[in-house]
Design an enzyme around this catalytic site. Structure first.
Site, PDB file in Angstrom:
ATOM      1  N   SER A 161      -8.261   9.413 -12.724  1.00 41.31           N
ATOM      2  CA  SER A 161      -7.987  10.462 -13.703  1.00 41.31           C
ATOM      3  C   SER A 161      -9.295  10.800 -14.409  1.00 41.31           C
ATOM      4  O   SER A 161      -9.711  10.121 -15.348  1.00 41.31           O
ATOM      5  CB  SER A 161      -6.939   9.975 -14.719  1.00 41.31           C
ATOM      6  N   HIS A 165      -7.676  13.062  -9.927  1.00 45.70           N
ATOM      7  CA  HIS A 165      -6.573  13.695 -10.637  1.00 45.70           C
ATOM      8  C   HIS A 165      -7.168  14.402 -11.848  1.00 45.70           C
ATOM      9  O   HIS A 165      -7.822  13.768 -12.681  1.00 45.70           O
ATOM     10  CB  HIS A 165      -5.565  12.627 -11.074  1.00 45.70           C
ATOM     11  N   ASP A 193      -6.493  16.606 -15.084  1.00 43.58           N
ATOM     12  CA  ASP A 193      -5.492  17.070 -16.038  1.00 43.58           C
ATOM     13  C   ASP A 193      -5.949  18.338 -16.741  1.00 43.58           C
ATOM     14  O   ASP A 193      -7.059  18.403 -17.271  1.00 43.58           O
ATOM     15  CB  ASP A 193      -5.223  15.984 -17.082  1.00 43.58           C
ATOM     16  N   GLY A 213       0.211  13.962 -21.770  1.00 43.14           N
ATOM     17  CA  GLY A 213      -0.510  14.364 -22.965  1.00 43.14           C
ATOM     18  C   GLY A 213      -1.606  13.419 -23.394  1.00 43.14           C
ATOM     19  O   GLY A 213      -2.693  13.859 -23.745  1.00 43.14           O
ATOM     20  N   ASP A 233       1.812   8.606 -12.136  1.00 43.81           N
ATOM     21  CA  ASP A 233       0.766   8.775 -13.141  1.00 43.81           C
ATOM     22  C   ASP A 233       1.280   8.283 -14.489  1.00 43.81           C
ATOM     23  O   ASP A 233       2.307   8.768 -14.981  1.00 43.81           O
ATOM     24  CB  ASP A 233       0.382  10.248 -13.229  1.00 43.81           C
TER      25      ASP A 233
END
Length: 223
Positions: free
Chosen positions: A7, A32, A34, A141, A174
């Protein structure tokens, strides 16, 4: 074979180039990414200009995770970066099939994400249309949240459903993924494990390669 996805939002933002080199050397081949709009979730991350040079390295399979309202707008914003996958939230889309069609029309693979509290049955009408299912094991979040163990039951239900389908999308997980949670998930057919501050980008001793090898070892527990 299972994949470990870093991430990249959790990496050192002042040294992303160095981070990417070290992740690649450690055997990470998925990223990944976001994207948060401050509306669907109470946080902001990551703009197209940040992700463009990351994707252009060509060293990683990239999944852009759109934690955003109005996902069709964000498909238009991020498709020109040419990620491998664009993943949107089922809960944020008024017409999920329209979003999937738009992603495919851009020549990209489509992913659909589902939050921990959303009934798994809501996902079933779309699984044959996407290449990736992102199962959130925390609410989207913020990093560092507690793993929601009840999601394992949802993974089990998803796998039972997929056994009867002609096409099986990849399953990505995730949220607080580390050796213990990854080992438990591995019984339920996940393909991609997203890791951030819990297992990779933290101050605990060990190189990225050592941490990745520890995670991969945990995935063999139930094979």
């Amino acid at each position: 074979m299972e994949k470990i996805a870093a991430s990249i939002m959790c990496g050192n933002q002042l040294a992303l180039g160095q981070e990417l080199q070290e992740l690649h050397a450690a055997g990470i081949d998925w990223l990944h990414c976001d994207v948060m709009d401050g509306v669907y979730v109470n946080n902001l991350a990551m703009a197209p200009y940040v992700l463009e040079p990351i994707i252009q390295t060509g060293n990683f399979t990239t999944d852009i995770h759109l934690a955003c309202v109005d996902p069709e707008k964000y498909v238009e914003l991020f498709a020109p970066l040419r990620p491998d996958y664009l993943t949107f939230h089922l809960e944020a889309a008024e017409e999920p099939e329209a979003v999937i069609d738009k992603i495919h029309a851009k020549g990209l693979k489509a992913g659909i994400a589902i939050n921990p509290e959303t009934p798994i049955e809501r996902l079933f009408p779309y699984v044959s249309s996407v290449e990736l299912i992102l199962m959130m094991t925390v609410n989207p979040g913020f990093a560092g949240q507690a793993f929601q163990w009840h999601v394992l039951e949802k993974l089990e239900g998803l796998n039972h459903y997929l056994e009867k389908q002609a096409v099986r999308p990849m399953i990505e997980v995730d949220g607080n993924i580390h050796s213990e949670t990854a080992a438990a998930i591995s019984k339920f057919g996940a393909s991609v494990y997203v890791v951030g501050t819990s297992a990779l980008f933290n101050t605990k001793p060990g190189t990225y390669r050592e941490k990745v090898e520890k995670l991969k070892h945990s995935l063999t527990t139930f094979e």
